[in-house]
Design a protein around this motif. Structure first.
Motif, PDB file in Angstrom:
ATOM      1  N   ARG A  10       0.972  -1.131  -0.046  1.00  7.08           N
ATOM      2  CA  ARG A  10      -0.033   0.018   0.195  1.00  7.08           C
ATOM      3  C   ARG A  10       0.896   1.114   0.138  1.00  7.08           C
ATOM      4  O   ARG A  10       1.967   1.218   0.658  1.00  7.08           O
ATOM      5  CB  ARG A  10      -0.801   0.172   1.268  1.00  7.08           C
ATOM      6  CG  ARG A  10      -1.729  -0.980   1.207  1.00  7.08           C
ATOM      7  CD  ARG A  10      -2.907  -0.935   0.292  1.00  7.08           C
ATOM      8  NE  ARG A  10      -3.935  -2.215   0.694  1.00  7.08           N
ATOM      9  CZ  ARG A  10      -4.512  -2.636  -0.079  1.00  7.08           C
ATOM     10  NH1 ARG A  10      -4.814  -1.787  -1.508  1.00  7.08           N
ATOM     11  NH2 ARG A  10      -5.330  -3.588  -0.003  1.00  7.08           N
ATOM     12  N   LEU A  56      -2.132   8.645  13.223  1.00 10.23           N
ATOM     13  CA  LEU A  56      -3.178   8.234  14.249  1.00 10.23           C
ATOM     14  C   LEU A  56      -2.971   8.268  15.688  1.00 10.23           C
ATOM     15  O   LEU A  56      -3.815   8.130  16.759  1.00 10.23           O
ATOM     16  CB  LEU A  56      -3.771   7.080  13.666  1.00 10.23           C
ATOM     17  CG  LEU A  56      -4.296   6.895  12.508  1.00 10.23           C
ATOM     18  CD1 LEU A  56      -4.863   5.582  11.991  1.00 10.23           C
ATOM     19  CD2 LEU A  56      -5.520   8.021  12.313  1.00 10.23           C
ATOM     20  N   ILE A 104      -7.691  11.656  11.021  1.00 12.21           N
ATOM     21  CA  ILE A 104      -8.342  10.437  10.625  1.00 12.21           C
ATOM     22  C   ILE A 104      -8.816  10.793   9.050  1.00 12.21           C
ATOM     23  O   ILE A 104      -8.314   9.856   8.094  1.00 12.21           O
ATOM     24  CB  ILE A 104      -9.394  10.034  11.350  1.00 12.21           C
ATOM     25  CG1 ILE A 104      -9.024   9.610  12.719  1.00 12.21           C
ATOM     26  CG2 ILE A 104      -9.971   8.609  10.539  1.00 12.21           C
ATOM     27  CD1 ILE A 104     -10.392   9.282  13.601  1.00 12.21           C
ATOM     28  N   THR A 105      -9.232  11.911   8.755  1.00  8.88           N
ATOM     29  CA  THR A 105      -9.624  12.259   7.367  1.00  8.88           C
ATOM     30  C   THR A 105      -8.267  12.247   6.413  1.00  8.88           C
ATOM     31  O   THR A 105      -8.477  11.802   5.420  1.00  8.88           O
ATOM     32  CB  THR A 105     -10.341  13.556   7.297  1.00  8.88           C
ATOM     33  OG1 THR A 105     -11.491  13.374   8.152  1.00  8.88           O
ATOM     34  CG2 THR A 105     -11.008  13.873   5.825  1.00  8.88           C
ATOM     35  N   VAL A 129      -5.401  10.909   7.174  1.00  7.65           N
ATOM     36  CA  VAL A 129      -4.957   9.593   7.114  1.00  7.65           C
ATOM     37  C   VAL A 129      -5.622   8.985   5.935  1.00  7.65           C
ATOM     38  O   VAL A 129      -5.149   8.000   4.961  1.00  7.65           O
ATOM     39  CB  VAL A 129      -4.780   8.724   8.231  1.00  7.65           C
ATOM     40  CG1 VAL A 129      -4.304   7.349   8.155  1.00  7.65           C
ATOM     41  CG2 VAL A 129      -3.888   9.629   9.234  1.00  7.65           C
ATOM     42  N   HIS A 130      -6.882   8.954   6.129  1.00  9.08           N
ATOM     43  CA  HIS A 130      -7.879   8.157   5.168  1.00  9.08           C
ATOM     44  C   HIS A 130      -7.538   8.577   3.594  1.00  9.08           C
ATOM     45  O   HIS A 130      -7.433   7.603   2.746  1.00  9.08           O
ATOM     46  CB  HIS A 130      -9.293   8.364   5.357  1.00  9.08           C
ATOM     47  CG  HIS A 130     -10.172   7.927   4.203  1.00  9.08           C
ATOM     48  ND1 HIS A 130     -10.346   6.724   3.653  1.00  9.08           N
ATOM     49  CD2 HIS A 130     -11.071   8.503   3.554  1.00  9.08           C
ATOM     50  CE1 HIS A 130     -11.025   6.537   2.718  1.00  9.08           C
ATOM     51  NE2 HIS A 130     -11.672   7.430   2.652  1.00  9.08           N
ATOM     52  N   ILE A 168     -11.116  14.170  13.774  1.00  9.63           N
ATOM     53  CA  ILE A 168     -11.712  14.119  12.518  1.00  9.63           C
ATOM     54  C   ILE A 168     -10.815  14.599  11.549  1.00  9.63           C
ATOM     55  O   ILE A 168     -10.416  14.118  10.364  1.00  9.63           O
ATOM     56  CB  ILE A 168     -12.899  15.312  12.559  1.00  9.63           C
ATOM     57  CG1 ILE A 168     -14.199  14.624  13.636  1.00  9.63           C
ATOM     58  CG2 ILE A 168     -13.381  15.206  11.025  1.00  9.63           C
ATOM     59  CD1 ILE A 168     -15.201  15.692  13.708  1.00  9.63           C
ATOM     60  N   THR A 210      -3.791   7.414   2.562  1.00  9.54           N
ATOM     61  CA  THR A 210      -3.590   6.240   2.539  1.00  9.54           C
ATOM     62  C   THR A 210      -4.573   5.410   1.531  1.00  9.54           C
ATOM     63  O   THR A 210      -5.001   4.263   1.646  1.00  9.54           O
ATOM     64  CB  THR A 210      -3.430   5.168   3.743  1.00  9.54           C
ATOM     65  OG1 THR A 210      -4.745   5.579   4.552  1.00  9.54           O
ATOM     66  CG2 THR A 210      -2.192   5.883   4.570  1.00  9.54           C
ATOM     67  N   ARG A 211      -5.224   6.276   0.905  1.00  8.17           N
ATOM     68  CA  ARG A 211      -6.663   5.677   0.165  1.00  8.17           C
ATOM     69  C   ARG A 211      -6.221   4.348  -0.638  1.00  8.17           C
ATOM     70  O   ARG A 211      -5.183   4.611  -1.187  1.00  8.17           O
ATOM     71  CB  ARG A 211      -7.211   6.915  -0.944  1.00  8.17           C
ATOM     72  CG  ARG A 211      -8.412   6.585  -1.411  1.00  8.17           C
ATOM     73  CD  ARG A 211      -8.799   7.434  -2.425  1.00  8.17           C
ATOM     74  NE  ARG A 211      -9.659   8.392  -1.494  1.00  8.17           N
ATOM     75  CZ  ARG A 211     -10.138   9.359  -1.689  1.00  8.17           C
ATOM     76  NH1 ARG A 211     -10.058   9.920  -3.033  1.00  8.17           N
ATOM     77  NH2 ARG A 211     -10.797  10.268  -1.084  1.00  8.17           N
ATOM     78  N   GLU A 212      -7.135   3.736  -0.547  1.00 10.01           N
ATOM     79  CA  GLU A 212      -6.869   2.330  -1.068  1.00 10.01           C
ATOM     80  C   GLU A 212      -7.694   2.414  -2.416  1.00 10.01           C
ATOM     81  O   GLU A 212      -8.897   2.472  -2.368  1.00 10.01           O
ATOM     82  CB  GLU A 212      -7.254   1.301  -0.295  1.00 10.01           C
ATOM     83  CG  GLU A 212      -6.560   0.994   0.802  1.00 10.01           C
ATOM     84  CD  GLU A 212      -7.238   0.236   2.150  1.00 10.01           C
ATOM     85  OE1 GLU A 212      -8.591   0.148   1.716  1.00 10.01           O
ATOM     86  OE2 GLU A 212      -6.891  -0.175   3.036  1.00 10.01           O
ATOM     87  N   GLN A 244      -0.305   6.094   8.719  1.00 11.25           N
ATOM     88  CA  GLN A 244      -1.190   5.564   9.549  1.00 11.25           C
ATOM     89  C   GLN A 244      -0.751   6.079  11.085  1.00 11.25           C
ATOM     90  O   GLN A 244      -1.308   6.136  11.859  1.00 11.25           O
ATOM     91  CB  GLN A 244      -1.181   4.116   9.458  1.00 11.25           C
ATOM     92  CG  GLN A 244      -2.233   3.755   8.412  1.00 11.25           C
ATOM     93  CD  GLN A 244      -2.949   2.568   8.779  1.00 11.25           C
ATOM     94  OE1 GLN A 244      -2.735   1.901   9.706  1.00 11.25           O
ATOM     95  NE2 GLN A 244      -3.689   2.036   7.741  1.00 11.25           N
ATOM     96  N   PRO A 266      -4.189  11.673  17.652  1.00 17.79           N
ATOM     97  CA  PRO A 266      -5.482  11.616  18.140  1.00 17.79           C
ATOM     98  C   PRO A 266      -5.740  10.734  19.064  1.00 17.79           C
ATOM     99  O   PRO A 266      -6.709  10.807  19.855  1.00 17.79           O
ATOM    100  CB  PRO A 266      -6.475  11.586  16.999  1.00 17.79           C
ATOM    101  CG  PRO A 266      -5.772  10.928  15.936  1.00 17.79           C
ATOM    102  CD  PRO A 266      -4.369  11.187  16.124  1.00 17.79           C
ATOM    103  N   THR A 267      -4.990   9.577  19.110  1.00 22.96           N
ATOM    104  CA  THR A 267      -5.345   8.573  20.323  1.00 22.96           C
ATOM    105  C   THR A 267      -4.767   9.114  21.722  1.00 22.96           C
ATOM    106  O   THR A 267      -5.189   8.601  22.635  1.00 22.96           O
ATOM    107  CB  THR A 267      -4.647   7.247  19.769  1.00 22.96           C
ATOM    108  OG1 THR A 267      -4.795   7.002  18.653  1.00 22.96           O
ATOM    109  CG2 THR A 267      -5.051   5.900  20.731  1.00 22.96           C
ATOM    110  N   ARG A 304       1.704   3.640   3.712  1.00 24.74           N
ATOM    111  CA  ARG A 304       1.077   3.068   4.843  1.00 24.74           C
ATOM    112  C   ARG A 304       1.568   3.865   6.069  1.00 24.74           C
ATOM    113  O   ARG A 304       0.787   3.931   7.015  1.00 24.74           O
ATOM    114  CB  ARG A 304       1.322   1.584   4.883  1.00 24.74           C
ATOM    115  CG  ARG A 304       0.826   0.654   5.909  1.00 24.74           C
ATOM    116  CD  ARG A 304      -0.576   0.357   6.203  1.00 24.74           C
ATOM    117  NE  ARG A 304      -0.859  -0.572   4.887  1.00 24.74           N
ATOM    118  CZ  ARG A 304      -0.655  -1.513   4.548  1.00 24.74           C
ATOM    119  NH1 ARG A 304       0.083  -2.224   5.529  1.00 24.74           N
ATOM    120  NH2 ARG A 304      -1.083  -2.141   3.459  1.00 24.74           N
TER     121      ARG A 304
END
Lengths: 722, 69
Positions: free
Chosen positions: B6, B15, B56-57, B59-60, B53, B63-65, B12, B18-19, B9
């Motif tokens: 991917r 993340l 995560i957006t 990262v999405h 928000i 790393t879009r698949e 990621q 925000p965690t 990657r």
């Protein structure tokens, strides 16, 4: 009309509308086969972005959250706000963990954690333990939802027990009929009502003094109480307890059966990922609700019968315009019923897939599965209702507390299992049992104290374990640590001793599979023995969705069935059918005898076990040239490429598949009349939860015909059973 | 068989932010500065939700698949 009449009127009208909608939900995006567990239990795995988002919001942010969290901030101040950071950190974790869970579940047709665990660690026993733990933890969770509902109903004026029973009956019937579609549809409406409620609340706060005033009064109140732990900021010794509670709760969310249900219903990975990004919006709503506890405190709202759960409903009654209050009550009631429905569906799925099918009826058809789940979900709901009616409501809160602690003990198997298959099944089982014992034991030893520190009850007085200096640690996390340390140490020892673990039925690529991921396709071809090169036939196989067909009995995303090309032509040699799974058919030619046209790959629906003599669902699945082979266990079913499906043990290590692919070479042989039944690897995986049986297909058949092992040990049910 | 390659990657790892942000209570455990009358401890969590928000957006998207590679 009095205010109360308006309130009740609006509430009654909205609730009636919702119930009617719930009944109608079965028709919403109606599936071709509503009687499979895939349809009933996870909505055919076809929900899009919005539906999924609403459903997850509806099932995770329940009435218990919206009522109990403000009740906590009302009662103890900032500690009650733990729910907000907890909710926030679940979202990045969802992005990582749930997408993996979605992929592997989609690939193998899992509906529950327990099924996954069983396959991942090659141990149906472990799966069953996870399922039982999940069901035990879910029951009281459903019960506290109903308690919240009771609090709302009591405030509206429907005291007593019958309103609760009526509500449970209605929601049970809705779920029984419509499965996951009912809660999904109602979630959308609930959120509209909820948004209205929050807007009204914001205006209310602005009208009655604003946040500044609210927090100043609340601070003065907490300063006046004798308790040292309440207040607007954490005491210096309070951080460990607060943070372990936050972390424990957010991990638990991933272990509860119901959390997975909503996500599994999503139609593809991107839906799950987008949802993870949008879920923090619910956290904002939750944070706002939590702060309303301070508002209620500042305004001197008093609970009914000293039940703190009634604080928010009372505040709504006193400060909302009456019709808006009706809307809010409806929102809260539905917010209680939706999670109750989803949780009972999840618990029922866990029972059906990890207890009923492996242990009671290995060859249950999809229709039977759906039926069993329906009834079990009914039992769960009424069981929960009986729980709160029969025993002290206080006790169901205790049970919920225990539920939260015990569900955490499944984390190493069900959640860490998503990241690694390293753990040994015996170690996990030992860890799980030890964790459960330690957790429940610690809860038992915690006395309940009142505000002044006097002990009012000996046992189950909370979930904070004192570790000296006034510091505490959340029991669930403490027990989980014991569990994890034990599981890790034992795994290391067992591995050092050379004891192999159970067979892992999943492979790394499964955790990235998407509904239309070309990689799945490629893997399928390898496993199914269809060479990607060197064969003219292979070129004709488009790379359409593979997993989509998998496990779905004609769900909306199943590639268009081309049934016309799929002509079951009963081979002559049926009598030779060596029924490999000791489930002799009744003499009628089972549907799988149909041989598909040459050079196609059939995709036997994995549940279509030929036990009943009725044509199993896979008949309708696609075939010819569409390459719609379900996941990797979809086996080529004809003699046409028999050499492809044989034999090479693919169990286990990656790379084996390649050799199978290399072996498949002859596509143009005529269908072999002696091929009694397709070698349905899906059955193998299905029955034992993993494809352990593959290794038994060891005899390379003569080119052009498939030989099916005739022994009954196939699949070896208990081979991996610890 | 290796997991499919991917692109990016490693994005990621973002993340982690925000965690951990909502867990920094030892540093956020105070009333001042308030925002619209809301103590810092509380509005900080609101900010964390918005931050989640955004991250995560991002990262999405990063790393879009690709559905069809």
């Amino acid at each position: 009309m009095s205010d109360r009449a308006v309130e009740v009127g609006v509430f009654a009208v909205l609730m009636t509308g919702m119930v009617l909608l719930g009944f109608g939900a079965a028709r919403w995006r109606a599936p071709q086969d509503p009687h499979s567990l895939e349809e009933w239990g996870v909505g055919g795995r076809a929900f899009g972005n919005w539906t999924t988002w609403f459903l997850i919001g509806g099932s995770m942010y329940s009435a218990y959250t919206f009522i109990a969290v403000p009740a906590l901030t009302y009662g103890v101040g900032v500690i009650g706000f733990f729910a907000v950071p907890f909710a926030i950190i679940t979202t990045p974790l969802t992005f990582v963990l749930t997408t993996r869970a979605w992929s592997v579940a989609r690939r193998h047709g899992y509906l529950t954690h327990s099924e996954f665990t069983s396959a991942r660690f090659g141990s149906p026993g472990l799966g069953a333990a996870v399922a039982i733990t999940g069901i035990l933890a879910t029951m009281p969770y459903v019960a506290v939802q109903l308690l919240s509902l009771q609090a709302v109903l009591r405030t509206v004026g429907f005291g007593g027990e019958w309103p609760l029973l009526a509500a449970v009956s209605v929601v049970s019937i809705c779920t029984f009929r419509s499965g996951l579609r009912a809660p999904a549809l109602l979630s959308v409406l609930k959120d509209v009502l909820m948004a209205w409620m929050l807007l009204t609340a914001l205006i209310m706060v602005a009208m009655y003094g604003g946040w500044d005033h609210t927090f100043r009064v609340a601070e003065a109140h907490f300063a006046a109480t004798p308790s040292t732990v309440d207040g607007l900021v954490l005491p210096d010794t309070g951080h460990l307890g607060f943070l372990t509670l936050v972390i424990g709760s957010s991990l638990a969310i991933f272990a509860y059966p119901h959390a997975l249900v909503g996500m599994l219903a999503a139609k593809d990975r991107a839906t799950v990922r987008r949802n993870a990004a949008a879920l923090p919006i619910y956290c904002l709503a939750l944070a706002l609700m939590a702060m309303l506890g301070f508002f209620a405190l500042a305004k001197g709202v008093t609970p009914v019968d000293r039940d703190l759960n009634t604080v928010i409903p009372r505040m709504i009654h006193e400060y909302f315009p009456s019709w808006s209050a009706g809307v809010a009550y409806a929102a809260l009631s539905v917010a209680a019923l939706i999670p109750a429905a989803v949780m009972s569906i999840a618990a029922a799925n866990a029972f059906t897939r990890s207890l009923y099918r492996p242990y009671l009826r290995p060859n249950a058809s999809p229709a039977t599965e759906a039926k069993v789940s329906r009834w079990v979900s009914l039992i769960v709901k009424f069981g929960a209702a009986a729980l709160i009616l029969a025993i002290d409501p206080e006790f169901s809160v205790d049970l919920q507390l225990i539920g939260g602690v015990i569900i955490l003990q499944t984390i190493p198997a069900a959640v860490l299992g998503l990241m690694t298959g390293w753990f040994h099944r015996a170690a996990l089982m030992t860890g799980l049992i030890t964790g459960l014992t330690v957790g429940v034991g610690m809860l038992y030893l915690i006395p309940k104290r009142d505000a002044t520190g006097r002990v009012v009850a000996e046992h189950f007085g909370g979930s904070s374990w004192p570790i000296g200096d006034g510091r505490t640690i959340y029991v669930g996390v403490a027990a989980l640590l014991v569990n994890l340390i034990l599981a890790t140490a034992l795994t290391a020892i067992l591995r050092a001793l050379g004891r192999p673990g159970g067979h892992d039925a999943t492979r790394p690529a499964d955790y990235y599979a998407d509904a239309d991921d070309s990689h799945i396709k490629r893997l399928d071809e390898l496993i199914d023995g269809l060479p990607r090169r060197n064969s003219p036939s292979a070129a004709g196989i488009p790379t359409t969705s593979a997993a989509a067909a998998h496990g779905s009995t004609g769900g909306p995303h199943t590639p268009g069935p081309t049934t016309s090309t799929w002509q079951p032509t009963a081979p002559t040699g049926t009598s030779t059918s060596p029924e490999r799974h000791a489930t002799p058919t009744t003499g009628t030619p089972p549907a799988w005898q149909g041989t598909p046209p040459a050079s196609t790959r059939a995709s036997p629906e994995r549940h279509g076990t030929p036990t009943t003599g009725t044509p199993p669902a896979w008949q309708g699945t696609p075939p010819t040239g569409t390459g719609a082979s379900p996941a990797w266990h979809g086996a080529p079913t004809t003699g046409t490429n028999a050499s492809g499906l044989h034999p090479t043990p693919i169990a286990g290590s990656p790379g084996h598949g390649a050799s199978i692919g290399a072996a498949g070479h002859d596509f143009n042989v005529q269908p072999n009349p002696h091929l009694a039944r397709p070698v349905d690897l899906a059955d193998v995986t299905d029955d034992s939860g993993r494809p352990a049986g593959l290794g038994h297909l060891n005899d390379p058949p003569p080119v052009g015909r498939a030989r099916i092992p005739a022994n009954d040990t196939f699949p070896p049910h208990n081979a991996g059973h610890s | 068989m290796a997991t499919p390659a991917r692109r990016s990657r490693h994005w990621q790892w973002l993340l982690v932010l925000p965690t951990t942000a909502p867990l920094l209570t030892p540093f956020t455990n105070r009333i001042e500065p308030t925002l619209l009358g809301v103590p810092f401890f509380f509005w900080y969590q609101f900010a964390c939700a918005l931050f989640a928000i955004v991250v995560i957006t991002a990262v999405h998207l990063l790393t879009r698949e690709e559905p069809h590679e």
